[in-house]
Design a protein around this motif. Structure first.
Motif, short mmCIF file in Angstrom:
data_model
loop_
_atom_site.label_atom_id
_atom_site.label_comp_id
_atom_site.label_asym_id
_atom_site.label_seq_id
_atom_site.Cartn_x
_atom_site.Cartn_y
_atom_site.Cartn_z
N UNK A 1 20.39 55.53 20.89
CA UNK A 1 19.16 55.21 21.61
C UNK A 1 17.95 55.93 20.99
N UNK A 2 18.13 57.16 20.54
CA UNK A 2 17.03 57.87 19.88
C UNK A 2 16.61 57.14 18.61
N UNK A 3 17.61 56.70 17.85
CA UNK A 3 17.29 55.95 16.62
C UNK A 3 16.59 54.64 16.98
N UNK A 4 17.09 53.94 17.97
CA UNK A 4 16.50 52.68 18.41
C UNK A 4 15.04 52.88 18.78
N UNK A 5 14.75 53.93 19.57
CA UNK A 5 13.38 54.16 20.01
C UNK A 5 12.47 54.51 18.84
N UNK B 1 27.98 51.63 17.25
CA UNK B 1 27.27 52.17 18.40
C UNK B 1 25.92 51.50 18.59
N UNK B 2 25.20 51.32 17.50
CA UNK B 2 23.90 50.66 17.58
C UNK B 2 24.06 49.22 18.06
N UNK B 3 25.10 48.55 17.59
CA UNK B 3 25.37 47.19 18.04
C UNK B 3 25.71 47.16 19.53
N UNK B 4 26.46 48.15 20.00
CA UNK B 4 26.79 48.21 21.43
C UNK B 4 25.52 48.35 22.27
N UNK C 1 17.27 46.06 15.40
CA UNK C 1 17.31 47.45 14.93
C UNK C 1 18.52 47.68 14.03
N UNK C 2 19.62 47.03 14.32
CA UNK C 2 20.77 47.09 13.40
C UNK C 2 20.38 46.53 12.04
N UNK C 3 19.56 45.50 12.03
CA UNK C 3 19.09 44.93 10.76
C UNK C 3 18.28 45.95 9.98
N UNK D 1 8.62 54.10 13.31
CA UNK D 1 9.07 55.10 12.34
C UNK D 1 10.15 54.50 11.43
N UNK D 2 10.50 55.25 10.41
CA UNK D 2 11.59 54.88 9.52
C UNK D 2 12.60 56.03 9.55
N UNK D 3 13.33 56.17 10.64
CA UNK D 3 14.20 57.33 10.82
C UNK D 3 15.41 57.29 9.89
N UNK D 4 15.90 58.48 9.57
CA UNK D 4 17.16 58.58 8.85
C UNK D 4 18.31 58.26 9.80
#
Length: 234
Positions: A173-177, A119-122, A60-62, A183-186
């Motif tokens: 977590x919201x972005x990850x989900x 944060x996303x990496x964590x 997801x970081x990618x 989806x393609x979230x901002x």
């Protein structure tokens, strides 16, 4: 020249680029390649394998960074943190630090800020850790029923080793989900969030926590008695 000395030089040259100018002296030329070119085949293969490992740990970081920026971050990571273990299970553990640190410049992360990337990496690394963590025996209904009613207030609940509690500066977590849902979230703006990552059997779960839930769970994980922990819910 002793074999161990040759092995240490070759490992250093492949993993860190150390003493590359010795390639012509230590290696022979091939039918089509000079010694340094032959060594570069191994160097590129080593780097590519570690980049693949990081991409597997941080899918997801990618997505958030984009392919080119993620590749640049990974190659920076490989250059700074050569593998030091017999397997790669723990290799990507420093990614959040790399994202948060001053090593990553603005041209590498044009749209995703360092703090959000960290944060996303964590979050993704917590998932990796939970996957590889040893499983604990679950607390069964029979064991719960055996606890006397009067003992519950002072009871301490031991957290599973396959559990990670994260407090973050972004709703990672919201972005990850959203990404997992196709989806393609901002990239979200800053805002405090908390997530617990845990495993049940072979399944890894993520749960977003409200502030009261965080206070209670953090107290329980920290070894607080049940009555005192529950008093923090209000």
């Amino acid at each position: 020249m002793k074999l161990r000395e040759e092995q240490l030089w070759f490992a250093g040259a492949v993993m860190t680029g150390a003493a590359l100018d010795e390639a012509d002296r230590r290696l022979t030329a091939g039918p089509r390649m000079a010694p340094r070119e032959r060594l570069d085949v191994y160097r590129r293969g080593y780097e590519s394998r570690l980049v693949e490992c990081l991409a597997d740990d941080y899918p997801v970081l990618k997505v958030a960074l984009g392919d080119d920026a993620f590749d640049a971050v990974c190659r920076d990571y490989v250059a700074r943190f050569p593998s030091e273990a017999p397997n790669l299970n723990a290799y990507g553990r420093r990614m959040a630090d790399l994202c948060q640190g001053l090593w990553i410049t603005s041209h590498v992360l044009p749209k995703v800020g360092q703090s959000f990337a960290a944060d996303l990496a964590r979050l993704e690394w917590a998932i990796v850790e939970v996957i590889h963590e040893s499983a604990d025996a679950p607390l069964t209904m029979e064991r719960l029923a055996a606890i006397p009613m009067e003992a519950w207030a002072g009871a301490r609940l031991l957290a599973s080793r396959a559990l990670r509690l994260l407090t973050l500066h972004y709703p990672a977590n919201d972005y990850f989900q959203a990404v997992r849902d196709g989806s393609a979230p901002e990239v979200p703006g800053p805002g405090p969030s908390a997530t617990v990552v845990y495993r049940s059997g072979r399944t890894v779960w993520r749960m977003g926590l409200t502030p009261p839930m965080l206070r209670v769970l953090a107290a329980l994980v920290g070894g607080e008695r049940l009555e005192a922990a529950l008093s923090l819910a209000g």
